[in-house]
Enzyme design. Structure first.
Site, PDB file in Angstrom:
ATOM      1  N   THR A 134     -29.208   6.818 -20.435  1.00  0.00           N
ATOM      2  CA  THR A 134     -29.168   7.392 -19.076  1.00  0.00           C
ATOM      3  C   THR A 134     -28.100   8.493 -19.073  1.00  0.00           C
ATOM      4  O   THR A 134     -28.424   9.638 -19.374  1.00  0.00           O
ATOM      5  CB  THR A 134     -28.879   6.317 -18.005  1.00  0.00           C
ATOM      6  OG1 THR A 134     -27.719   5.578 -18.379  1.00  0.00           O
ATOM      7  CG2 THR A 134     -30.054   5.376 -17.847  1.00  0.00           C
ATOM      8  N   THR A 140     -23.730  -2.137 -17.088  1.00  0.00           N
ATOM      9  CA  THR A 140     -25.062  -1.553 -17.224  1.00  0.00           C
ATOM     10  C   THR A 140     -25.215  -1.184 -18.634  1.00  0.00           C
ATOM     11  O   THR A 140     -25.029  -0.045 -19.020  1.00  0.00           O
ATOM     12  CB  THR A 140     -25.278  -0.246 -16.486  1.00  0.00           C
ATOM     13  OG1 THR A 140     -25.023  -0.444 -15.159  1.00  0.00           O
ATOM     14  CG2 THR A 140     -26.722   0.225 -16.654  1.00  0.00           C
ATOM     15  N   ASN A 156     -20.778  10.823 -11.335  1.00  0.00           N
ATOM     16  CA  ASN A 156     -21.169   9.719 -10.469  1.00  0.00           C
ATOM     17  C   ASN A 156     -21.332  10.100  -9.009  1.00  0.00           C
ATOM     18  O   ASN A 156     -21.849   9.327  -8.218  1.00  0.00           O
ATOM     19  CB  ASN A 156     -20.188   8.560 -10.624  1.00  0.00           C
ATOM     20  CG  ASN A 156     -20.511   7.783 -11.867  1.00  0.00           C
ATOM     21  OD1 ASN A 156     -21.587   7.212 -11.957  1.00  0.00           O
ATOM     22  ND2 ASN A 156     -19.625   7.823 -12.845  1.00  0.00           N
TER      23      ASN A 156
END
Lengths: 403, 403
Positions: B155, B190, B398
């Site tokens: 990601t 994650t 983010n």
């Protein structure tokens, strides 16, 4: 009941009768030029005093000294400096803290045992005592000196944070000042808060009331998850209002607690709003938790999440991060019962994502105050926590702190 | 013993005998253009399989399904997508996860019950199943497909993270791939990690060995303090080496554990090095704790502190933040016993700050790998944790994740 409490315009820590304060630039904050960095808060008569301190196992010298001196529940003055935390400074640090109180005691004409001390700034450096010795004598105390004192406490704070309220039929006053604004986290933070009141208050009740007020105010603020070595919330009650001392059973106990809560919440929110690098103020309310403890834990975890904070900074309605945060918070959660609101926009209902207008959600996040409302629907407990967004400025401020 | 384990050049998850993998660009990562986002890992023969999952109470649909399917300790294939986490997606999410495994089972010719599934990406959005249905059939599996699979898992990762080692007299192989790199925190993150081995291993021992390896590797990494809803570390042992299955009492048990530890630590460190926005890799070692649990807790708290991370980013030897972090970590600390080193520079000895050459300390912090060594001098337990600095890039990445 609330109607009995009113804000005093331009109120501060010296608004209650009989308190004086003052500060000077002693030169402790070398790089800060002519900024105020050394101050004294003083009561004309002895006070009943209570405090809450950092839970960090590494305690700065002033914290160690104040814990000892407050065992008798009395104090007359407190001396405070910014620019150096006097933490991790060994025996020398403790000797310096004691000397600061002795110099202050001499200046105001009381016993050193009645003087407290607080420091904030860089950890691991010794206090520049020659500057402090020269400085204390030059401080001029006055009945409107609170506005000067609060500035001497500031480190990365961008605005002074102060308040005072009047309450009760006898017209008591509570005033306060606080400094943040990094290392801020539940169970106290690099924060120093001084509260004063002219009400006469019994020691046991004062201790209890302070603990309660701190729990729903400062302990619900998170800026960056770090807890400092120097935190202190101090309340001094000098009794000049002449009332019969308020105890837990007094008719005035309720309104005193309310006024103290109000002052602490006001200062806590001011601190969150002025968090290091903060663009926005975030208020997280958790409803429907099984217990107050779980509601508090959930709200604090969400407001402390780096990913939630960066999403708010970026106006990104990436609400999954809020749910992920509550999921790791340790509180009981049933996914299929959760409702979640960003401002007044419902994005999740009974665990199912709702289609929502992304533009409206972005608009909610672009406000300077962002509210997040999570409903666990498992019980009736509720709690609110406050924080701020995580910005590139936060990183820049904290990467250049001592260099 | 360590000499028995050797790294395989360009090793990956398909290095062990009998494993195949492949991936394609199904179009799930809309904004990412032509990036790989859907892949399959497949063993030519059934595997004994064990996994460790997120501790988040909000679990993504793939996690829920895998927990159920791994109760029998067997698996043949795993299908993985990036771009959408399939978390907070209700009943529809679970149906989609099941369908992904059915489509994969049909493709590779096994029962859906033997297929696992993993997803990573944005929370709260349904999977684009039409893209996934079209995509799975097009994946080409091959014995060197691990290098393609690892890319489909990425990601915000900037580099693929993969490794393989050969060990033991019989020449067993363990391979692995992992993706980070936000929402990374102890007790999983994650992160998705797939490990393979051609060794035959008994289920009970495999479960135990994986738990042990994860505890000293992935659970010692902190990027940002958030724990994801999708974390999974999966190990599949297909037994093609033809050995008698390794159990806890086997002569090979020790070297198997060592090799698994080595692979997991290698991948965990790769993940920390590639943390979102990271400029630098940080290794924190805590020695002299009273127990392993306290050593681990202290090391993880330091490496996770925003203030420590920003100081490293800014090459600022503001070591007081390290001491403040250990002080709030909850472990036993006696200030007057602490020694602290930045690289090989001692800045604190028995709780007393040592004068140190600031330029040398800045030089240590300017390295791409920064080591912090804290000695509590209270016991003999030690632990190491890994992380990265907190940079303005982390905030930028983010704050723009879904917008």
């Amino acid at each position: 009941m609330e109607a009995e409490i009113e804000f005093i315009p331009e109120g501060t820590v010296t608004s209650p009768e009989g308190f004086q304060a003052g500060s000077i630039c002693a030169g402790i904050k070398e790089k800060a030029g002519d900024k105020l960095d050394l101050g004294i808060l003083f009561s004309e008569v002895p006070c009943v005093a209570a405090a809450v301190f950092t839970t960090n196992k590494i305690k700065a010298a002033p914290v160690v000294l104040c814990q000892e001196r407050l065992q008798d529940g009395s104090a007359v003055a407190v001396v405070v400096n910014s620019g150096c935390a006097n933490a991790c400074t060994g025996e020398q640090g403790l000797r310096d803290a004691v000397e600061m109180t002795s110099l202050t005691a001499e200046k105001v004409g009381v016993s050193p045992e009645d003087v407290l001390v607080a420091s904030t700034g860089v950890i691991g450096e010794q206090l520049p005592m020659e500057l402090i010795r020269a400085g204390i004598g030059q401080i001029v105390l006055s009945a409107d000196g609170g506005r000067s004192l609060v500035k001497a406490m500031m480190t990365t704070d961008t605005v002074p944070k102060e308040v005072a309220v009047r309450f009760g039929d006898s017209g008591f006053t509570i005033g306060g000042v606080v400094k943040g604004s990094g290392m801020i986290h539940p169970d106290l933070a690099t924060m120093l808060c001084f509260l004063t009141t002219d009400a006469a208050v019994e020691l046991d009740f004062l201790r209890l009331a302070l603990r309660k007020a701190v729990d729903i105010s400062f302990n619900m603020v998170s800026i960056d998850g770090d807890t400092s070595t120097n935190d202190m919330v101090l309340v001094m009650a000098n009794g000049l209002a002449g009332n019969k001392p308020i105890s837990q059973d007094s008719r005035q106990a309720g309104v005193f607690q309310q006024a103290l809560d109000l002052v602490c919440i006001y200062l806590a929110k001011s601190m969150a709003r002025d968090g290091e690098g903060a663009d926005k103020f975030i208020e997280v309310t958790v409803n429907g938790a099984r217990s107050i403890a779980e509601a508090r834990q959930a709200a604090r975890t969400i407001v402390g999440s780096s990913l939630v904070k960066t999403a708010v900074y970026g106006n990104d309605p990436n609400w999954g991060r809020i749910v992920a945060a509550v999921g790791r918070s340790g509180v009981e959660v049933v996914e299929s019962k959760i409702d979640l609101y960003l401002g007044d926009i419902c994005v999740l209902k009974e665990g199912r994502p709702l289609p929502f207008d992304k533009e409206s959600a972005v608009r909610v996040l672009k406000e300077s105050e962002v509210s997040i409302d999570l409903r666990l629907n498992l019980g009736i407990a509720t709690a609110t926590a406050w924080g701020c967004d995580l910005t590139t400025d936060y990183v820049i401020i904290n990467s250049e702190y001592t260099t």
